[in-house]
Scaffold this motif. Structure first.
Motif, PDB file in Angstrom:
ATOM      1  N   ALA A 241       0.832  -1.216   0.000  1.00 42.82           N
ATOM      2  CA  ALA A 241       0.000   0.000   0.000  1.00 42.82           C
ATOM      3  C   ALA A 241       0.862   1.261   0.000  1.00 42.82           C
ATOM      4  CB  ALA A 241      -0.928  -0.008   1.209  1.00 42.82           C
ATOM      5  N   ALA A 242       1.931   1.261   0.809  1.00 46.93           N
ATOM      6  CA  ALA A 242       2.811   2.437   0.863  1.00 46.93           C
ATOM      7  C   ALA A 242       3.526   2.635  -0.471  1.00 46.93           C
ATOM      8  CB  ALA A 242       3.825   2.286   1.998  1.00 46.93           C
ATOM      9  N   LYS A 243       3.924   1.539  -1.070  1.00 51.45           N
ATOM     10  CA  LYS A 243       4.610   1.625  -2.371  1.00 51.45           C
ATOM     11  C   LYS A 243       3.660   2.123  -3.454  1.00 51.45           C
ATOM     12  CE  LYS A 243       8.057  -1.969  -1.587  1.00 51.45           C
ATOM     13  NZ  LYS A 243       8.360  -3.377  -1.860  1.00 51.45           N
ATOM     14  N   GLU A 244       2.460   1.585  -3.431  1.00 48.62           N
ATOM     15  CA  GLU A 244       1.489   2.015  -4.441  1.00 48.62           C
ATOM     16  C   GLU A 244       1.171   3.502  -4.279  1.00 48.62           C
ATOM     17  OE1 GLU A 244      -2.580   0.717  -4.310  1.00 48.62           O
ATOM     18  OE2 GLU A 244      -2.872   1.829  -6.173  1.00 48.62           O
ATOM     19  N   ALA A 245       1.041   3.932  -3.028  1.00 48.66           N
ATOM     20  CA  ALA A 245       0.726   5.346  -2.782  1.00 48.66           C
ATOM     21  C   ALA A 245       1.847   6.247  -3.284  1.00 48.66           C
ATOM     22  CB  ALA A 245       0.471   5.568  -1.296  1.00 48.66           C
ATOM     23  N   ALA A 246       3.085   5.801  -3.119  1.00 48.15           N
ATOM     24  CA  ALA A 246       4.218   6.601  -3.606  1.00 48.15           C
ATOM     25  C   ALA A 246       4.135   6.733  -5.122  1.00 48.15           C
ATOM     26  CB  ALA A 246       5.535   5.961  -3.185  1.00 48.15           C
ATOM     27  N   GLN A 247       3.811   5.625  -5.784  1.00 50.53           N
ATOM     28  CA  GLN A 247       3.715   5.666  -7.253  1.00 50.53           C
ATOM     29  C   GLN A 247       2.557   6.558  -7.698  1.00 50.53           C
ATOM     30  OE1 GLN A 247       5.974   4.245  -9.492  1.00 50.53           O
ATOM     31  NE2 GLN A 247       4.857   5.640 -10.847  1.00 50.53           N
ATOM     32  N   VAL A 248       1.423   6.453  -7.009  1.00 51.28           N
ATOM     33  CA  VAL A 248       0.275   7.294  -7.372  1.00 51.28           C
ATOM     34  C   VAL A 248       0.627   8.779  -7.199  1.00 51.28           C
ATOM     35  CG1 VAL A 248      -2.065   7.975  -6.668  1.00 51.28           C
ATOM     36  CG2 VAL A 248      -1.499   5.562  -6.935  1.00 51.28           C
ATOM     37  N   THR A 249       1.362   9.087  -6.134  1.00 52.92           N
ATOM     38  CA  THR A 249       1.764  10.480  -5.914  1.00 52.92           C
ATOM     39  C   THR A 249       2.622  10.977  -7.075  1.00 52.92           C
ATOM     40  OG1 THR A 249       1.794  10.005  -3.549  1.00 52.92           O
ATOM     41  CG2 THR A 249       2.782  12.081  -4.250  1.00 52.92           C
ATOM     42  N   LEU A 250       3.620  10.193  -7.451  1.00 47.89           N
ATOM     43  CA  LEU A 250       4.477  10.600  -8.576  1.00 47.89           C
ATOM     44  C   LEU A 250       3.651  10.714  -9.861  1.00 47.89           C
ATOM     45  CD1 LEU A 250       7.673   8.412  -7.975  1.00 47.89           C
ATOM     46  CD2 LEU A 250       7.334  10.819  -7.394  1.00 47.89           C
ATOM     47  N   ASP A 251       2.707   9.795 -10.050  1.00 50.78           N
ATOM     48  CA  ASP A 251       1.879   9.821 -11.257  1.00 50.78           C
ATOM     49  C   ASP A 251       1.012  11.081 -11.324  1.00 50.78           C
ATOM     50  OD1 ASP A 251       2.874   7.378 -12.017  1.00 50.78           O
ATOM     51  OD2 ASP A 251       1.083   6.226 -11.494  1.00 50.78           O
ATOM     52  N   LEU A 252       0.403  11.432 -10.201  1.00 55.13           N
ATOM     53  CA  LEU A 252      -0.523  12.577 -10.200  1.00 55.13           C
ATOM     54  C   LEU A 252       0.216  13.908 -10.278  1.00 55.13           C
ATOM     55  CD1 LEU A 252      -3.829  12.741  -9.426  1.00 55.13           C
ATOM     56  CD2 LEU A 252      -2.679  10.595  -9.841  1.00 55.13           C
ATOM     57  N   VAL A 253       1.375  13.983  -9.640  1.00 55.45           N
ATOM     58  CA  VAL A 253       2.107  15.243  -9.603  1.00 55.45           C
ATOM     59  C   VAL A 253       2.889  15.445 -10.901  1.00 55.45           C
ATOM     60  CG1 VAL A 253       3.977  16.485  -8.448  1.00 55.45           C
ATOM     61  CG2 VAL A 253       2.247  15.283  -7.094  1.00 55.45           C
ATOM     62  N   MET A 254       3.619  14.421 -11.306  1.00 49.66           N
ATOM     63  CA  MET A 254       4.551  14.561 -12.433  1.00 49.66           C
ATOM     64  C   MET A 254       4.088  13.767 -13.652  1.00 49.66           C
ATOM     65  SD  MET A 254       8.669  13.875 -12.419  1.00 49.66           S
ATOM     66  CE  MET A 254       8.584  12.229 -11.737  1.00 49.66           C
ATOM     67  N   GLY A 255       3.686  12.511 -13.440  1.00 49.88           N
ATOM     68  CA  GLY A 255       3.355  11.629 -14.560  1.00 49.88           C
ATOM     69  C   GLY A 255       2.192  12.120 -15.402  1.00 49.88           C
ATOM     70  N   LEU A 256       1.248  12.795 -14.790  1.00 49.63           N
ATOM     71  CA  LEU A 256       0.097  13.335 -15.513  1.00 49.63           C
ATOM     72  C   LEU A 256       0.564  14.197 -16.694  1.00 49.63           C
ATOM     73  CD1 LEU A 256      -2.922  14.110 -15.836  1.00 49.63           C
ATOM     74  CD2 LEU A 256      -2.647  15.681 -13.919  1.00 49.63           C
ATOM     75  N   TYR A 257       1.704  14.856 -16.515  1.00 52.12           N
ATOM     76  CA  TYR A 257       2.272  15.694 -17.576  1.00 52.12           C
ATOM     77  C   TYR A 257       3.449  15.022 -18.282  1.00 52.12           C
ATOM     78  CZ  TYR A 257      -0.695  19.141 -15.432  1.00 52.12           C
ATOM     79  OH  TYR A 257      -1.801  19.790 -14.958  1.00 52.12           O
ATOM     80  N   ALA A 258       4.311  14.383 -17.487  1.00 52.95           N
ATOM     81  CA  ALA A 258       5.545  13.843 -18.076  1.00 52.95           C
ATOM     82  C   ALA A 258       5.275  12.632 -18.953  1.00 52.95           C
ATOM     83  CB  ALA A 258       6.542  13.481 -16.969  1.00 52.95           C
ATOM     84  N   ASP A 259       4.359  11.766 -18.557  1.00 57.32           N
ATOM     85  CA  ASP A 259       4.098  10.576 -19.377  1.00 57.32           C
ATOM     86  C   ASP A 259       3.603  10.960 -20.772  1.00 57.32           C
ATOM     87  OD1 ASP A 259       4.914   9.170 -17.130  1.00 57.32           O
ATOM     88  OD2 ASP A 259       3.320   7.670 -17.268  1.00 57.32           O
ATOM     89  N   PRO A 260       2.611  11.849 -20.884  1.00 56.85           N
ATOM     90  CA  PRO A 260       2.197  12.256 -22.231  1.00 56.85           C
ATOM     91  C   PRO A 260       3.328  12.914 -23.030  1.00 56.85           C
ATOM     92  CG  PRO A 260       0.636  13.071 -20.583  1.00 56.85           C
ATOM     93  CD  PRO A 260       1.727  12.395 -19.839  1.00 56.85           C
ATOM     94  N   VAL A 261       4.042  13.835 -22.385  1.00 56.74           N
ATOM     95  CA  VAL A 261       5.050  14.616 -23.112  1.00 56.74           C
ATOM     96  C   VAL A 261       6.229  13.737 -23.556  1.00 56.74           C
ATOM     97  CG1 VAL A 261       6.842  16.385 -22.772  1.00 56.74           C
ATOM     98  CG2 VAL A 261       4.457  16.872 -22.153  1.00 56.74           C
ATOM     99  N   TYR A 262       6.700  12.862 -22.661  1.00 58.05           N
ATOM    100  CA  TYR A 262       7.908  12.091 -23.001  1.00 58.05           C
ATOM    101  C   TYR A 262       7.588  10.698 -23.532  1.00 58.05           C
ATOM    102  CZ  TYR A 262      10.078  15.944 -20.562  1.00 58.05           C
ATOM    103  OH  TYR A 262      10.448  17.209 -20.190  1.00 58.05           O
ATOM    104  N   LEU A 263       6.476  10.102 -23.080  1.00 61.63           N
ATOM    105  CA  LEU A 263       6.194   8.709 -23.446  1.00 61.63           C
ATOM    106  C   LEU A 263       4.996   8.560 -24.387  1.00 61.63           C
ATOM    107  CD1 LEU A 263       6.618   7.118 -19.885  1.00 61.63           C
ATOM    108  CD2 LEU A 263       8.390   7.575 -21.599  1.00 61.63           C
ATOM    109  N   GLY A 264       4.211   9.629 -24.533  1.00 61.81           N
ATOM    110  CA  GLY A 264       3.055   9.541 -25.424  1.00 61.81           C
ATOM    111  C   GLY A 264       1.910   8.716 -24.889  1.00 61.81           C
ATOM    112  N   TYR A 364      12.215   8.495 -18.157  1.00 58.96           N
ATOM    113  CA  TYR A 364      12.007   9.487 -19.220  1.00 58.96           C
ATOM    114  C   TYR A 364      13.273   9.824 -20.017  1.00 58.96           C
ATOM    115  CZ  TYR A 364       7.803  10.320 -16.343  1.00 58.96           C
ATOM    116  OH  TYR A 364       6.643  10.170 -15.620  1.00 58.96           O
ATOM    117  N   THR A 365      14.242  10.426 -19.346  1.00 58.57           N
ATOM    118  CA  THR A 365      15.312  11.068 -20.132  1.00 58.57           C
ATOM    119  C   THR A 365      16.366  10.095 -20.651  1.00 58.57           C
ATOM    120  OG1 THR A 365      16.488  11.630 -18.085  1.00 58.57           O
ATOM    121  CG2 THR A 365      15.031  13.308 -19.034  1.00 58.57           C
ATOM    122  N   GLY A 366      16.686   9.065 -19.856  1.00 59.59           N
ATOM    123  CA  GLY A 366      17.709   8.113 -20.285  1.00 59.59           C
ATOM    124  C   GLY A 366      17.385   7.485 -21.634  1.00 59.59           C
TER     125      GLY A 366
END
Ligand code: GBH
Length: 475
Positions: A241-264, A364-366
């Protein structure tokens, strides 16, 4: 630890940009000067005399001193933003260009180049014209995309010959959060609006990049991209649960924008977080969004733990929604995660910065062969505003913070092989911290607002100068 480690000497490529950052509304003041229109922040803070942008750091008049400070600090770049309402007072694409607004930024750019400092322009750092809010609800409406791109066009046309680094939007995530707390408060729908605004902001960004690439980049040959904020989220324990929450946090804060822009694509968790309101693009829009950033602009401040507890949909505030309703804490086994900053959050956590750089590089960048530019990093010393000038100058906690974070950046380059393109301290000046007024002090320079806006360098400014000089192999 940096200056006594020979492996870190000259570890950065000479193309690496070290510098400091600011934003128009936070420093300029003179909010009615020379034909500037009103922006949303003029309106939001209009009753907060002394805690709003009316005078700020007076950089609209004192910008030459700011350039002098950057030079003194050994900066190779200055990241600043453009006040949309100085350029187009009414904001829309038919509005006449305000030549005095252009002249202000044009003169600043000339002075920077003269001093050997590369301008890095943020096109939008949150201060859009109030007229667009009045006309169609600004970013609530897709109508803004056209006006945004046309504003950017003016900047490319007038300033693009001399600026080689463009950032379309600063921190869309924090911008939507602040919007929900201020001018959009009464109409904010926490279930739908994060996704809705994200989509509009991504289109503003992607269409601006498309314009630049088609009409300006071939002759101006600058780089263009977006800056996202992300603090690291560390699972407090090994529980799923703690691990999933960490991933959801990164997804909502950064991934919401970074995934579309860098990964499509959008992050997998968005389906469960937003349900039927999850954002989507047409094929044509995806073609513009995917690959629309030529570097990873990162604003980073601190780290929190995720416990795995999820807050209830009904009672979670809009701000909690913005973090995926994950519960975040700053203490583990009775121990604080790091030194407290101004608002009581402990967050001087260099190892969290290193983990985040590795995460961004791996995801993303690598794979894409892009560089990360840290476009903001800094620390608000608790109670600094109540200290004497001498005490504020002697900012040991900020020096510790910067020494720790810069060391991790250098080790990420040296030991992890991560491509880092630049680092900009937040902020050049003690300035207006939005709804928090002048309380939090993020500057590497003291500004005495009651004494002619007198600027005095803090010791951290010289620490940064010295460590980057060493890492760049200079004397
Ligand atoms: C950025 O926002 C903005 O781009 C910039 O305009 C702003 O001035 C800067 O950061 C500083 O806030 O000690 O727990 O309060 C990012 C959001 C929220 C990040 C407050 C730093 C301070 C940590 N910021 N946070 S704390």
């Amino acid at each position: 630890a940096i200056l006594s480690d020979p492996t870190l000497k000259a570890c950065l490529p000479s193309s690496f940009l070290y510098g400091a950052a600011s934003a128009s509304h936070q420093i300029e003041g003179c909010i009615d000067a020379d034909g500037k229109g009103r922006n949303v922040w003029d309106e939001i803070l209009k009753d907060k005399k002394g805690e709003n942008g009316e005078d700020a750091c007076n950089s609209y008049e004192m910008w030459r001193e700011d350039v002098g400070l950057l030079k003194e600090y050994g900066c190779g770049t200055y990241r600043f933003s453009i006040s949309w309402a100085r350029i187009r007072p009414q904001g829309d694409k038919t509005d006449k260009v305000n030549e005095k607004g252009i002249a202000y930024y044009s003169d600043l750019i000339d002075a920077l180049l003269e001093a050997g400092i590369q301008p890095c322009i943020t096109i939008f750092h949150w201060d859009h014209p109030q007229a667009l809010e009045d006309r169609y609800g600004s970013f609530s409406s897709p109508e803004i995309v056209d006006d945004f791109v046309n504003f950017a066009r003016v900047l490319f046309e007038r300033l693009g010959d001399r600026c080689k680094y463009w950032i379309t939007i600063n921190e869309p995530h924090i911008f939507t959060m602040l919007s929900s707390m201020t001018y959009m408060k009464d109409r904010w729908n926490k279930e739908t609006d994060y996704a809705k605004l994200a989509k509009t902001l991504l289109l503003c960004h992607a269409k601006t990049v498309d314009l630049y690439r088609r009409e300006f980049q071939p002759t101006q040959s600058g780089k263009i991209g977006i800056t996202l904020n992300c603090d690291w989220a560390e699972p407090i324990d090994d529980s799923p649960a703690a691990k999933e929450a960490a991933q959801v946090t990164l997804d909502l804060v950064m991934g919401l924008y970074a995934d579309p822009v860098y990964l499509g694509k959008f992050p997998d968790s968005l389906k469960s977080e937003f349900g039927e309101h999850a954002p989507s693009f047409t094929g044509e829009e995806w073609a513009l969004v995917k690959g629309s950033s030529e570097f990873f602009g990162l604003n980073h401040y601190g780290t929190s733990y995720t416990t795995g507890e999820r807050l209830d949909r009904a009672t979670a505030s809009p701000v909690e929604y913005a973090f995926g309703r994950t519960k975040r804490v700053y203490e583990k086994d009775g121990k604080l995660i790091g030194t407290k900053g101004e608002n009581g959050h402990p967050y001087d956590v260099p190892w969290g910065f290193r983990k985040l750089l590795r995460y961004i590089h791996a995801r993303y960048t690598g794979p894409l062969g892009l560089a990360i530019y840290v476009t903001e990093n800094g620390f608000p010393v608790e109670g600094e505003g109540k200290l004497s000038i001498d005490e504020a100058v002697n900012d040991t906690l900020r020096q510790t913070y910067y020494a720790g974070y810069v060391e991790q950046l250098l080790r990420a380059v040296k030991e992890d092989g991560i491509d880092m393109g630049g680092y900009m301290a937040w902020s050049l000046l003690d300035n207006l911290e939005w709804v928090f007024g002048y309380g939090p002090r993020f500057g590497i320079t003291v500004v005495e607002r009651d004494n002619g806006f007198k600027r005095t360098p803090k010791k951290s400014a010289y620490l940064l100068r010295d460590v980057f000089r060493y890492a760049l192999g200079g004397k």
